[in-house]
Design a protein around this motif. Structure first.
Motif, PDB file in Angstrom:
ATOM      1  N   ILE A  39       0.948  -1.314   0.082  1.00 38.50           N
ATOM      2  CA  ILE A  39       0.115  -0.133  -0.019  1.00 38.50           C
ATOM      3  C   ILE A  39       0.891   1.060  -0.103  1.00 38.50           C
ATOM      4  O   ILE A  39       0.737   2.370  -0.790  1.00 38.50           O
ATOM      5  N   ALA A  40       1.899   1.298   0.751  1.00 37.99           N
ATOM      6  CA  ALA A  40       2.752   2.444   0.942  1.00 37.99           C
ATOM      7  C   ALA A  40       3.451   2.648  -0.437  1.00 37.99           C
ATOM      8  O   ALA A  40       3.528   3.833  -0.922  1.00 37.99           O
ATOM      9  N   GLU A  48       2.286  10.427  -3.364  1.00 38.93           N
ATOM     10  CA  GLU A  48       1.456  10.692  -2.094  1.00 38.93           C
ATOM     11  C   GLU A  48       2.265  10.128  -0.738  1.00 38.93           C
ATOM     12  O   GLU A  48       1.926   9.452  -0.072  1.00 38.93           O
ATOM     13  N   TYR A  49       3.312  10.873  -0.583  1.00 37.72           N
ATOM     14  CA  TYR A  49       4.452  10.705   0.483  1.00 37.72           C
ATOM     15  C   TYR A  49       3.868  10.563   1.728  1.00 37.72           C
ATOM     16  O   TYR A  49       4.268   9.758   2.563  1.00 37.72           O
ATOM     17  N   TRP A  55       1.173   4.425   5.907  1.00 34.25           N
ATOM     18  CA  TRP A  55       1.241   3.086   5.970  1.00 34.25           C
ATOM     19  C   TRP A  55       2.541   2.341   6.498  1.00 34.25           C
ATOM     20  O   TRP A  55       2.626   1.252   6.766  1.00 34.25           O
ATOM     21  N   LEU A  56       3.793   2.967   6.029  1.00 26.08           N
ATOM     22  CA  LEU A  56       5.050   2.443   6.494  1.00 26.08           C
ATOM     23  C   LEU A  56       5.080   2.228   8.038  1.00 26.08           C
ATOM     24  O   LEU A  56       5.554   1.224   8.643  1.00 26.08           O
ATOM     25  N   THR A  87      13.085   5.555   6.125  1.00 23.64           N
ATOM     26  CA  THR A  87      14.436   6.615   6.311  1.00 23.64           C
ATOM     27  C   THR A  87      14.293   7.489   5.218  1.00 23.64           C
ATOM     28  O   THR A  87      14.480   8.937   5.374  1.00 23.64           O
ATOM     29  N   LYS A  88      14.149   7.068   3.928  1.00 22.22           N
ATOM     30  CA  LYS A  88      13.831   7.815   2.873  1.00 22.22           C
ATOM     31  C   LYS A  88      12.762   9.011   2.743  1.00 22.22           C
ATOM     32  O   LYS A  88      13.215  10.037   2.325  1.00 22.22           O
ATOM     33  N   TYR A  89      11.665   8.655   3.280  1.00 20.34           N
ATOM     34  CA  TYR A  89      10.464   9.270   3.204  1.00 20.34           C
ATOM     35  C   TYR A  89      10.062   9.980   4.555  1.00 20.34           C
ATOM     36  O   TYR A  89       8.965  10.698   4.453  1.00 20.34           O
ATOM     37  N   GLN A  90      10.925   9.940   5.545  1.00 18.98           N
ATOM     38  CA  GLN A  90      10.558  10.424   6.879  1.00 18.98           C
ATOM     39  C   GLN A  90      10.317  12.006   6.821  1.00 18.98           C
ATOM     40  O   GLN A  90       9.288  12.498   7.682  1.00 18.98           O
ATOM     41  N   GLY A  91      10.917  12.693   5.923  1.00 15.07           N
ATOM     42  CA  GLY A  91      10.627  13.957   5.673  1.00 15.07           C
ATOM     43  C   GLY A  91       9.024  14.639   5.482  1.00 15.07           C
ATOM     44  O   GLY A  91       8.720  15.619   5.573  1.00 15.07           O
ATOM     45  N   TYR A  92       8.256  13.482   5.197  1.00 15.49           N
ATOM     46  CA  TYR A  92       6.826  13.626   4.668  1.00 15.49           C
ATOM     47  C   TYR A  92       5.935  13.578   5.749  1.00 15.49           C
ATOM     48  O   TYR A  92       4.764  13.320   5.607  1.00 15.49           O
ATOM     49  N   ARG A  93       6.353  13.258   7.164  1.00 14.19           N
ATOM     50  CA  ARG A  93       5.529  12.956   8.078  1.00 14.19           C
ATOM     51  C   ARG A  93       4.528  14.330   8.538  1.00 14.19           C
ATOM     52  O   ARG A  93       5.011  15.299   8.428  1.00 14.19           O
ATOM     53  N   VAL A  94       3.357  13.934   8.737  1.00 13.88           N
ATOM     54  CA  VAL A  94       2.343  15.025   8.762  1.00 13.88           C
ATOM     55  C   VAL A  94       2.187  15.366  10.595  1.00 13.88           C
ATOM     56  O   VAL A  94       2.414  14.561  11.241  1.00 13.88           O
TER      57      VAL A  94
END
Length: 94
Positions: A39-40, A48-49, A55-56, A87-94
Motif C-alpha cells: 500500500i505504501a 502521495e508521500y 502506511w510504512l 528513512t527515505k521518506y521520513q521528511g513527509y510525516r504530517v
C-alpha cells in the motif's frame, strides 16, 4: 511472458492496486507487513508521500512473525524494505 499468455499484458493503475490491497486489509484488520508495504509503495508511486509514510509506520508497528514460520522470513524481508523507505521518506510525516 505475459504477452505470450494474454493478447496483451494485464494492466492496472496504482489506484486500482490500492483498492485491492485495502480489500485485503479489511479481511485481516490487524494487518500484515507485506500488504501494508505494498500500500505504501503504491502511494509512493502516486507521489502521495505523507500517506505512504503513514502506511510504512503501520507496517513497522506489526510485530515480526517467528522466524521459523514462512511468514517470519517474509516479514523480515519486508521489514528491511520498510526501514529503508521510512528513512527515505521520513521528511513527509504530517
Amino acid at each position: 511472458m505475459a504477452a505470450t499468455l494474454f493478447a496483451e499484458p494485464p494492466s492496472a493503475t496504482l489506484s486500482e492496486a490500492i483498492q485491492h490491497f485495502m480489500a485485503a486489509e479489511r479481511m485481516k484488520p490487524e494487518g500484515w507487513k507485506e500488504n501494508r508495504l505494498f500500500i505504501a509503495k503504491c502511494h509512493i508511486g502516486l507521489r502521495e508521500y505523507s500517506e505512504a509514510i503513514s502506511w510504512l509506520d503501520k507496517a513497522d508497528s506489526i510485530p515480526l512473525a517467528p522466524s521459523h514460520y514462512r511468514e517470519g522470513i517474509k516479514d523480515r524481508i519486508s521489514q528491511e524494505e520498510i526501514h529503508g523507505l521510512i528513512t527515505k521518506y521520513q521528511g513527509y510525516r504530517v
